[in-house]
Scaffold this motif. Structure first.
Motif, PDB file in Angstrom:
ATOM      1  N   UNK A   1      33.061   2.163  -0.397  1.00 58.64           N
ATOM      2  CA  UNK A   1      33.196   3.140   0.685  1.00 58.64           C
ATOM      3  C   UNK A   1      34.459   3.973   0.421  1.00 58.64           C
ATOM      4  N   UNK A   2      34.357   5.255   0.689  1.00 56.36           N
ATOM      5  CA  UNK A   2      35.524   6.142   0.634  1.00 56.36           C
ATOM      6  C   UNK A   2      35.459   7.069   1.834  1.00 56.36           C
ATOM      7  N   UNK A   3      36.623   7.488   2.351  1.00 53.10           N
ATOM      8  CA  UNK A   3      36.611   8.371   3.533  1.00 53.10           C
ATOM      9  C   UNK A   3      35.767   9.626   3.331  1.00 53.10           C
ATOM     10  N   UNK A   4      35.613  10.062   2.074  1.00 47.48           N
ATOM     11  CA  UNK A   4      34.833  11.282   1.845  1.00 47.48           C
ATOM     12  C   UNK A   4      33.336  11.090   2.181  1.00 47.48           C
ATOM     13  N   UNK A   5      32.912   9.809   2.299  1.00 46.22           N
ATOM     14  CA  UNK A   5      31.527   9.555   2.676  1.00 46.22           C
ATOM     15  C   UNK A   5      31.234  10.056   4.091  1.00 46.22           C
ATOM     16  N   UNK A   6      32.303  10.281   4.865  1.00 47.51           N
ATOM     17  CA  UNK A   6      32.120  10.715   6.260  1.00 47.51           C
ATOM     18  C   UNK A   6      31.710  12.189   6.363  1.00 47.51           C
ATOM     19  N   UNK A   7      31.921  12.924   5.273  1.00 49.77           N
ATOM     20  CA  UNK A   7      31.620  14.361   5.322  1.00 49.77           C
ATOM     21  C   UNK A   7      30.108  14.564   5.430  1.00 49.77           C
ATOM     22  N   UNK A   8      29.722  15.321   6.439  1.00 42.60           N
ATOM     23  CA  UNK A   8      28.278  15.548   6.650  1.00 42.60           C
ATOM     24  C   UNK A   8      27.718  16.503   5.606  1.00 42.60           C
ATOM     25  N   UNK A   9      26.454  16.380   5.372  1.00 45.67           N
ATOM     26  CA  UNK A   9      25.823  17.293   4.416  1.00 45.67           C
ATOM     27  C   UNK A   9      25.635  18.658   5.057  1.00 45.67           C
ATOM     28  N   UNK A  10      25.708  19.675   4.231  1.00 41.59           N
ATOM     29  CA  UNK A  10      25.487  21.019   4.762  1.00 41.59           C
ATOM     30  C   UNK A  10      24.042  21.215   5.186  1.00 41.59           C
ATOM     31  N   UNK A  11      23.158  20.672   4.368  1.00 34.70           N
ATOM     32  CA  UNK A  11      21.731  20.781   4.666  1.00 34.70           C
ATOM     33  C   UNK A  11      21.186  19.363   4.766  1.00 34.70           C
ATOM     34  N   UNK A  12      20.744  19.015   5.978  1.00 36.09           N
ATOM     35  CA  UNK A  12      20.259  17.644   6.207  1.00 36.09           C
ATOM     36  C   UNK A  12      18.812  17.549   5.746  1.00 36.09           C
ATOM     37  N   UNK A  13      18.651  17.509   4.455  1.00 34.80           N
ATOM     38  CA  UNK A  13      17.314  17.445   3.857  1.00 34.80           C
ATOM     39  C   UNK A  13      17.224  16.177   3.005  1.00 34.80           C
ATOM     40  N   UNK A  14      16.208  15.387   3.255  1.00 35.07           N
ATOM     41  CA  UNK A  14      16.083  14.098   2.578  1.00 35.07           C
ATOM     42  C   UNK A  14      14.668  13.928   2.048  1.00 35.07           C
ATOM     43  N   UNK A  15      14.532  13.555   0.785  1.00 32.77           N
ATOM     44  CA  UNK A  15      13.188  13.322   0.248  1.00 32.77           C
ATOM     45  C   UNK A  15      12.499  12.198   1.038  1.00 32.77           C
ATOM     46  N   UNK A  16      11.282  12.450   1.410  1.00 32.87           N
ATOM     47  CA  UNK A  16      10.542  11.455   2.192  1.00 32.87           C
ATOM     48  C   UNK A  16       9.886  10.478   1.221  1.00 32.87           C
ATOM     49  N   UNK A  17      10.676   9.477   0.847  1.00 32.99           N
ATOM     50  CA  UNK A  17      10.242   8.486  -0.143  1.00 32.99           C
ATOM     51  C   UNK A  17       8.968   7.791   0.358  1.00 32.99           C
ATOM     52  N   UNK A  18       8.054   7.580  -0.555  1.00 33.77           N
ATOM     53  CA  UNK A  18       6.755   7.033  -0.139  1.00 33.77           C
ATOM     54  C   UNK A  18       6.263   6.008  -1.164  1.00 33.77           C
ATOM     55  N   UNK A  19       6.914   4.806  -1.176  1.00 37.94           N
ATOM     56  CA  UNK A  19       6.498   3.818  -2.179  1.00 37.94           C
ATOM     57  C   UNK A  19       5.048   3.369  -1.962  1.00 37.94           C
ATOM     58  N   UNK A  20       4.378   3.126  -3.071  1.00 39.14           N
ATOM     59  CA  UNK A  20       2.974   2.706  -3.019  1.00 39.14           C
ATOM     60  C   UNK A  20       2.891   1.283  -3.559  1.00 39.14           C
ATOM     61  N   UNK A  21       2.195   0.453  -2.845  1.00 36.66           N
ATOM     62  CA  UNK A  21       2.111  -0.949  -3.293  1.00 36.66           C
ATOM     63  C   UNK A  21       1.379  -1.080  -4.621  1.00 36.66           C
ATOM     64  N   UNK A  22       0.586  -0.062  -4.950  1.00 36.21           N
ATOM     65  CA  UNK A  22      -0.185  -0.134  -6.204  1.00 36.21           C
ATOM     66  C   UNK A  22       0.586   0.427  -7.398  1.00 36.21           C
ATOM     67  N   UNK A  23       1.786   0.971  -7.150  1.00 35.86           N
ATOM     68  CA  UNK A  23       2.565   1.566  -8.237  1.00 35.86           C
ATOM     69  C   UNK A  23       3.879   0.817  -8.423  1.00 35.86           C
ATOM     70  N   UNK A  24       4.266   0.665  -9.687  1.00 34.29           N
ATOM     71  CA  UNK A  24       5.478  -0.082 -10.006  1.00 34.29           C
ATOM     72  C   UNK A  24       6.747   0.674  -9.693  1.00 34.29           C
ATOM     73  N   UNK A  25       6.688   1.980  -9.809  1.00 35.32           N
ATOM     74  CA  UNK A  25       7.894   2.797  -9.588  1.00 35.32           C
ATOM     75  C   UNK A  25       7.699   3.701  -8.380  1.00 35.32           C
ATOM     76  N   UNK A  26       8.813   3.995  -7.734  1.00 37.33           N
ATOM     77  CA  UNK A  26       8.728   4.948  -6.626  1.00 37.33           C
ATOM     78  C   UNK A  26       8.786   6.352  -7.217  1.00 37.33           C
ATOM     79  N   UNK A  27       7.804   7.167  -6.849  1.00 36.17           N
ATOM     80  CA  UNK A  27       7.808   8.547  -7.341  1.00 36.17           C
ATOM     81  C   UNK A  27       8.681   9.417  -6.450  1.00 36.17           C
ATOM     82  N   UNK A  28       9.258  10.435  -7.060  1.00 33.91           N
ATOM     83  CA  UNK A  28      10.017  11.375  -6.228  1.00 33.91           C
ATOM     84  C   UNK A  28       9.002  12.206  -5.437  1.00 33.91           C
ATOM     85  N   UNK A  29       9.132  12.217  -4.099  1.00 33.62           N
ATOM     86  CA  UNK A  29       8.077  12.844  -3.288  1.00 33.62           C
ATOM     87  C   UNK A  29       8.196  14.363  -3.218  1.00 33.62           C
ATOM     88  N   UNK A  30       7.073  14.989  -2.958  1.00 35.73           N
ATOM     89  CA  UNK A  30       7.108  16.444  -2.756  1.00 35.73           C
ATOM     90  C   UNK A  30       7.474  16.774  -1.316  1.00 35.73           C
TER      91      UNK A  30
END
Lengths: 238, 540
Positions: free
Chosen positions: B332-361
């Motif tokens: 942890x570092x105090x800089x972690x407190x800085x909010x993101x300018x754009x609150x955009x997060x990839x909507x991760x969607x793991x599939x039980x049939x796949x070994x790796x998590x794909x980067x979502x669209x």
């Protein structure tokens, strides 16, 4: 009694250790055509620059139209038509654009005076100043000076770079201009012949300050030699 | 009169303005071409969104140079010819006050700058909005606004240097202006940067001072002098901050560990320049080899190579596998407190049939008024999964009574992890929710957290599946999050201040070690595997 348009009192100025003026006192009365004469490099333009606030003297006071020369009010500046040494002008403008630029700044601006002088040279108004010969450009600049209809004309080295023809053209026009109007003129020059018959009073400047102040009437009372010869007697031939 | 000056200045610099306009078309075209190429070749396209939001890769950042160029060109074109040809004297003799004469000329410069900058900005915004979600608009407008401020600073700074009669003072003004410009080479502008508006006002008076110098005068006002001083302080402070953020290296005076064999803390004191001293809590001095021998769980690889594994400590056997599987670290570092300018997060969607998590669209975007999902690969001319997904999300948010604006979002926005715990969301009423997606199904649940105001949550999806991460509240209390239940358990950390201290948590087969320091005081606390306190130390 005539008012002093320009008052210079106890003016002292040095460039480093080089004395230019020391305790200079000069008063120019309203309606006078006053010449500051001297060879090149003796401090004529320095005096004009001090007078217009571009150079700060070591000591002394300069008043123009009753105001301190370094902080002239806009109204005072309207009454002072200033020819900067070297005919400084907006070369990138056409003659017409040049006239239109200055016109709104002056209440008494007279376009016909400007165009009269331009017409003497038969120039096309759309010509850029940068395309004119130096002589032609000088007449455009002087046209803008005269068109201001100012009380005081300060003409710093009007003859610089001009051949005899353009100098004559200008002097004749100036004489005609001031004959019709009550103007005060302060003119500097190193060419003496042109000024004979134009100026009322003058000072001759030599390195270190003024060496002679006189009226033209008094100076020319002695008919044994020409104006220029007498001038050269003061400043030396070389 | 203003019109006369506008016309005069236009005649003088129109070709420069034409050139700048033409050049801006080239810049914008190049920018568009590049961005289009990036979006056309990356898969999925939301990766570009992720880069913007999380890696702060702003595609328009290089345009800052052109904004600054506008200021330089207009300034040079306006005042260099006047200075060289001595025409500045004509301006001073116009029947105006010196201040008015200058204001008119600078206003004309401003107008030209605004025209070219606006032209450029509008094109950049239009292009960006074509590729990114609308929520990016405020960030882009903010950045372009500061780029524009940079243009004005360059314009005023260089103008003051050109106009000033004194080459020395002009040179100083130029140098300070350049210094001010360096402060614009930052990826993120903040509220404090609005101080540049004050600098711009002061710079106007600096130009006026230069203009006065033509008539052998200077601005003498004490307010002006104080303002210049304050501006200089601001510029130096900002420059120093940038330097620190970019180049400052962190230095740890102590590396504290807990020795499972000595049952006391041992630490490596760092004197800099690769000079160390090794000591134990009780004062025993070690050489490097002796020190490393006290920390078998840290230097286990050496023991493995030397065939000294497994270890027998306190009648417990620790082989390579046990040691390896137990290793885990959080920081942890105090800089972690800085909010993101754009609150955009990839909507991760793991599939039980796949070994790796794909980067979502798909990406979750949080704004002040709503939470929305965007699908970068979705064709907006057709109805489809994006709308369905959004409807699903809105139904869930409504069902759980989640209130906007969302105060904070935490989670690991990456697919480079074995599992996905989703995102932890604090809503406007400080309620904590966990939002995730798996096998194409969105899940939302409210989490029971202590009655606290959270300052930070760090999520860790690790194979141990024991610790899900940690949380810190506004009072600097530290909590570990249980992986299975997502419940918070407080871990007492004496004198920990999350606003000034950095922290590391290390796990080995026997202990959890938490170190935290503010660069002066170095704390370490060791806990058993149930987070029961064993020992603590503070060194300076």
């Amino acid at each position: 009694m005539q008012n002093n348009i320009i008052q210079i009192q106890n003016l002292t100025h040095y460039y480093g250790k080089k004395k230019i003026y020391e305790n200079l006192n000069l008063f120019i009365k309203e309606g006078t055509v006053f010449g500051i004469l001297g060879k090149n490099g003796v401090g004529k333009s320095t005096l004009i620059n001090i007078l217009m606030g571009y150079i700060k003297p070591k000591s002394g006071e300069c008043l123009i139209l009753g105001e301190a020369s370094h902080s002239l009010s806009p109204d005072a500046k309207k009454d002072i038509a200033l020819l900067h040494e070297g005919f400084v002008a907006y070369d990138y403008m056409s003659i017409e654009e040049y006239e239109k630029f200055f016109a709104p700044f002056y209440d008494r601006w007279n376009s016909s005076i400007f165009y009269d002088l331009v017409d003497l040279m038969g120039l096309d108004y759309s010509q850029k100043l940068s395309t004119l010969s130096f002589g032609q450009k000088s007449q455009v600049v002087l046209g803008a000076i005269f068109a201001q209809d100012a009380k005081l004309l300060i003409l710093d080295d009007y003859s610089m770079g001009l051949d005899a023809g353009y100098r004559r053209l200008f002097i004749d026009y100036l004489k005609d201009y001031i004959n019709k109007r009550k103007k005060t003129v302060l003119i500097t020059s190193h060419t003496m012949n042109d000024l004979d018959g134009l100026i009322d009073e003058f000072v001759i400047v030599q390195k270190g300050g003024i060496i002679h102040q006189d009226t033209m009437a008094n100076f020319n009372a002695d008919k044994s030699s020409t104006f220029e010869d007498k001038f050269l007697d003061f400043v030396g031939k070389y | 009169m203003f019109n006369a000056v506008i016309k005069k200045e236009w005649i003088k610099i129109k070709y420069f303005i034409y050139a700048l306009s033409l050049f801006s078309v080239v810049i914008v075209s190049y920018f568009w071409y590049n961005l289009n190429f990036e979006f056309a070749t990356i898969e999925p396209k939301s990766m570009m969104w992720y880069r913007f939001a999380h890696l702060e890769q702003k595609p328009y950042y290089e345009c800052l140079y052109f904004f600054l160029l506008i200021g330089v060109v207009v300034s040079l074109a306006q005042f260099i010819p006047e200075r060289i040809r001595n025409r500045i004297k004509i301006i001073t003799h116009l029947p105006l006050s010196l201040k008015s004469a200058l204001i008119i000329h600078l206003a004309v410069g401003f107008v030209f700058i605004i025209i070219v900058s606006s032209f450029l900005s509008l094109f950049i915004i239009s292009i960006i909005l074509f590729y990114y979600p609308i929520e990016i608009l405020s960030v882009v407008v903010k950045d372009l606004f500061f780029f524009f401020l940079g243009t004005l600073i360059v314009y005023l700074g260089i103008s003051s240097a050109i106009i000033d009669k004194s080459p020395l003072i002009g040179g100083i003004k130029f140098f300070v202006s350049i210094l001010a410009i360096f402060t614009f080479f930052k990826i993120r502008f903040e509220l404090l940067d609005l101080g540049f508006l004050f600098v711009i006002v002061v710079l106007f008076f600096v130009v006026l001072d230069s203009f006065y110098s033509i008539k052998e005068q200077r601005l003498q006002s004490n307010i002006f002098k104080i303002s210049v001083f304050v501006s200089l302080l601001f510029i130096v402070f900002t420059t120093f901050n940038i330097y620190q953020n970019k180049y400052a290296t962190t230095f740890s005076k102590y590396y504290i560990f807990y020795s499972p064999t000595l049952k006391e803390f041992v630490f490596q004191k760092n004197f800099g320049d690769h000079r160390f001293e090794y000591t134990s809590q009780s004062g025993t001095k070690f050489d490097q080899k002796g020190y490393e021998s006290t920390l078998p769980f840290v230097y286990w690889r050496d023991l493995d190579i030397q065939s000294l594994l497994p270890l027998d400590i306190d009648d417990e056997i620790f082989d390579k596998q046990i040691i390896q599987n137990s290793r885990l670290s959080f920081s942890y570092e105090p800089k972690y407190l800085i909010k993101k300018e754009l609150e955009l997060y990839p909507l991760i969607n793991p599939q039980t049939t796949l070994g790796m998590i794909r980067f979502p669209s798909e990406a979750l975007v949080f704004s002040d008024t709503k939470v929305r999902i965007y699908d970068s690969d979705h064709d907006h001319s057709e109805e489809g999964s994006e709308e369905d997904l959004n409807n699903e999300l809105q139904t869930l948010l409504k069902a759980f009574g989640v209130t906007s604006p969302i105060k904070q979002i935490y989670g690991k926005a990456t697919n480079m992890k074995p599992y996905d715990l989703g995102y932890f969301i604090i809503d406007n009423k400080y309620r904590l929710f966990n939002l995730n997606r798996a096998d194409d199904i969105l899940n939302l649940k409210e989490l029971k957290s202590p009655d606290i105001k959270l300052a930070h949550i760090e999520i860790s999806e690790n194979r141990q599946k024991k610790l899900g991460g940690y949380a810190i509240d506004e009072k600097s209390n530290f909590y570990i999050i249980d992986y299975e239940t997502l419940e918070f358990k407080e871990v007492k950390l004496e004198n920990f201040d999350h606003k000034t201290m950095r922290l590391q948590l290390y796990s080995d087969p026997k202990y959890y070690l938490i170190r935290y320091d503010d660069g002066t005081n170095y704390y370490a606390r060791v806990f058993d595997k149930e987070f029961n306190f064993i020992d603590g130390i503070v060194v300076q």
